[in-house]
Design an enzyme around this catalytic site. Structure first.
Site, PDB file in Angstrom:
ATOM      1  N   SER A  87       4.371  -6.097   2.945  1.00  0.00           N
ATOM      2  CA  SER A  87       3.036  -6.014   3.547  1.00  0.00           C
ATOM      3  C   SER A  87       2.004  -6.666   2.627  1.00  0.00           C
ATOM      4  O   SER A  87       2.047  -7.861   2.387  1.00  0.00           O
ATOM      5  CB  SER A  87       2.704  -4.546   3.854  1.00  0.00           C
ATOM      6  OG  SER A  87       1.509  -4.438   4.570  1.00  0.00           O
ATOM      7  N   LEU A  88       1.071  -5.888   2.088  1.00  0.00           N
ATOM      8  CA  LEU A  88       0.082  -6.413   1.151  1.00  0.00           C
ATOM      9  C   LEU A  88       0.735  -7.212   0.029  1.00  0.00           C
ATOM     10  O   LEU A  88       0.193  -8.214  -0.448  1.00  0.00           O
ATOM     11  CB  LEU A  88      -0.722  -5.251   0.569  1.00  0.00           C
ATOM     12  CG  LEU A  88      -1.526  -5.555  -0.690  1.00  0.00           C
ATOM     13  CD1 LEU A  88      -2.704  -6.447  -0.355  1.00  0.00           C
ATOM     14  CD2 LEU A  88      -1.967  -4.276  -1.362  1.00  0.00           C
ATOM     15  N   GLN A 101       1.432 -11.323  10.461  1.00  0.00           N
ATOM     16  CA  GLN A 101       1.913 -10.178   9.682  1.00  0.00           C
ATOM     17  C   GLN A 101       1.075  -8.932   9.948  1.00  0.00           C
ATOM     18  O   GLN A 101       1.577  -7.807   9.907  1.00  0.00           O
ATOM     19  CB  GLN A 101       1.870 -10.526   8.186  1.00  0.00           C
ATOM     20  CG  GLN A 101       2.444  -9.456   7.282  1.00  0.00           C
ATOM     21  CD  GLN A 101       1.576  -9.209   6.065  1.00  0.00           C
ATOM     22  OE1 GLN A 101       0.368  -8.983   6.191  1.00  0.00           O
ATOM     23  NE2 GLN A 101       2.179  -9.245   4.899  1.00  0.00           N
ATOM     24  N   HIS A 106       0.295  -3.126  11.106  1.00  0.00           N
ATOM     25  CA  HIS A 106       1.424  -3.880  11.659  1.00  0.00           C
ATOM     26  C   HIS A 106       1.760  -3.487  13.093  1.00  0.00           C
ATOM     27  O   HIS A 106       2.917  -3.363  13.466  1.00  0.00           O
ATOM     28  CB  HIS A 106       2.647  -3.743  10.751  1.00  0.00           C
ATOM     29  CG  HIS A 106       2.368  -4.129   9.332  1.00  0.00           C
ATOM     30  ND1 HIS A 106       2.050  -5.421   8.964  1.00  0.00           N
ATOM     31  CD2 HIS A 106       2.303  -3.377   8.202  1.00  0.00           C
ATOM     32  CE1 HIS A 106       1.825  -5.445   7.654  1.00  0.00           C
ATOM     33  NE2 HIS A 106       1.958  -4.231   7.178  1.00  0.00           N
ATOM     34  N   GLN A 156       0.836  -1.197   0.000  1.00  0.00           N
ATOM     35  CA  GLN A 156       0.000   0.000   0.000  1.00  0.00           C
ATOM     36  C   GLN A 156       0.871   1.246   0.000  1.00  0.00           C
ATOM     37  O   GLN A 156       1.878   1.321   0.708  1.00  0.00           O
ATOM     38  CB  GLN A 156      -0.901  -0.014   1.234  1.00  0.00           C
ATOM     39  CG  GLN A 156      -2.208   0.705   1.038  1.00  0.00           C
ATOM     40  CD  GLN A 156      -3.240   0.297   2.088  1.00  0.00           C
ATOM     41  OE1 GLN A 156      -3.215  -0.819   2.589  1.00  0.00           O
ATOM     42  NE2 GLN A 156      -4.144   1.195   2.411  1.00  0.00           N
ATOM     43  N   ARG A 187      -9.392  -8.116   4.164  1.00  0.00           N
ATOM     44  CA  ARG A 187      -8.295  -7.627   5.012  1.00  0.00           C
ATOM     45  C   ARG A 187      -8.383  -6.115   5.186  1.00  0.00           C
ATOM     46  O   ARG A 187      -8.249  -5.585   6.288  1.00  0.00           O
ATOM     47  CB  ARG A 187      -6.960  -8.027   4.379  1.00  0.00           C
ATOM     48  CG  ARG A 187      -5.688  -7.644   5.163  1.00  0.00           C
ATOM     49  CD  ARG A 187      -4.485  -8.170   4.399  1.00  0.00           C
ATOM     50  NE  ARG A 187      -3.213  -7.948   5.070  1.00  0.00           N
ATOM     51  CZ  ARG A 187      -2.395  -6.934   4.842  1.00  0.00           C
ATOM     52  NH1 ARG A 187      -2.756  -6.001   3.959  1.00  0.00           N
ATOM     53  NH2 ARG A 187      -1.239  -6.835   5.478  1.00  0.00           N
TER      54      ARG A 187
END
Length: 307
Positions: A89-90, A247, A198, A10, A114
């Protein structure tokens, strides 16, 4: 040449992304995503508005669709498969789709959920994220530990040496920003993200996500995927599910991931997604690394010559 493929997260989205790729592979992938999601991914990428693109539950499937479109385009070049995959991340979901661990349609719906869970976990205006530049990891951790007020203040993304993103409540972030320069930071910038990703504020969202993960077929990856959690790969479905759960509320260990790839002789990187964010981070982590982004046809040509 041995190389690794990386998928961005992102923040890499922008109006007009992938517009330079007038390729049927890209178009068909975006059409497939649109059919799955029930809204026009290609039109949103092309025309925006940015406000819609930046909504977390929209951003996540949109970026995954863009990354997989470029992955399929890259596969069509006939080059050898990468030695390893990773995603920021994503982007870890994009890597798992590319590795054959997760179906494209399943991943699209999963990251849409999510994003919804993340946004619902912390009301708008309550939490956020701040990037600190110029402090090492230990200094950032020590600074966060000094916060004595109510609320959360935790390192969220270890992006590169001297660049760490912190997540938490807005009051804690304001305190951090006001004192960061005195602690030696060159810069403290609030990011345009309404969700404090996170960090422990998302533990409940992670549990709900794990429930959905239990309903999705996950297979051992055909290409190793290094996970954000610790820069290590997993080869079982349950190991992957647990890594994706954790995560969400534990920090992204990007520096550790890129260092692990370089240590294994995989320091040529192809960034498979819009933008060049990871190319910049890679150079800060491993100075001798070489990175190229597939965001334009010219980038694809450079990657072909490199790999």
């Amino acid at each position: 040449m041995t190389y690794s493929t990386l998928f961005p997260g992102q923040g890499s989205q922008s109006v007009g992304m992938l517009g330079a790729h007038q390729d049927p592979t890209v178009a068909s992938t975006l059409n497939e995503a649109s059919q799955t999601l029930g809204w026009d991914t290609a039109a949103l990428m092309r025309d925006g508005p940015a406000e819609a693109m930046n909504r977390t539950e929209i951003t996540q499937p949109l970026l995954l669709a863009a990354s997989i479109a470029l992955w399929r385009l890259w596969q069509a070049q006939g080059k050898p498969a990468p030695a390893a995959l990773a995603g920021h991340s994503l982007g870890e979901y994009s890597a798992l789709v590319a590795a054959g661990s997760m179906g494209f349609a399943d991943a699209l719906k999963l990251v849409e959920l999510r994003g919804q869970l993340m946004q619902a976990a912390v009301p708008a205006g309550v939490g956020g994220m701040t990037a600190l530049v110029g402090l090492d990891d230990t200094q950032v951790e020590a600074l966060c530990a000094q916060w004595s007020g109510p609320g959360v203040l935790e390192p969220a993304n270890y992006n590169a040496p001297g660049q760490v993103v912190v997540a938490g409540h807005v009051e804690a972030l304001a305190w951090l920003e006001s004192g960061a320069k005195a602690a030696g930071a060159r810069m403290a910038v609030r990011l345009s993200m309404s969700v404090p990703s996170h960090c422990s504020l998302l533990r409940g969202a992670a549990d709900a996500l794990h429930e959905r993960l239990g309903t999705i077929d996950i297979h051992p990856p055909v290409i190793p995927v290094l996970h954000n959690l610790d820069g290590q790969s997993r080869d079982t479905a349950e190991g992957i599910r647990q890594a994706l759960r954790e995560q969400l509320y534990r920090p992204v260990q990007w520096t550790r991931t890129i260092t692990a790839l370089a240590s294994a002789g995989r320091s040529t990187f192809v960034e498979c997604g819009p933008g060049k964010v990871l190319c910049g981070l890679n150079k800060r982590i491993v100075k001798e690394s070489v990175s190229v982004s597939l965001e334009t046809p010219e980038g694809v040509d450079k990657a072909r010559a490199l790999c």
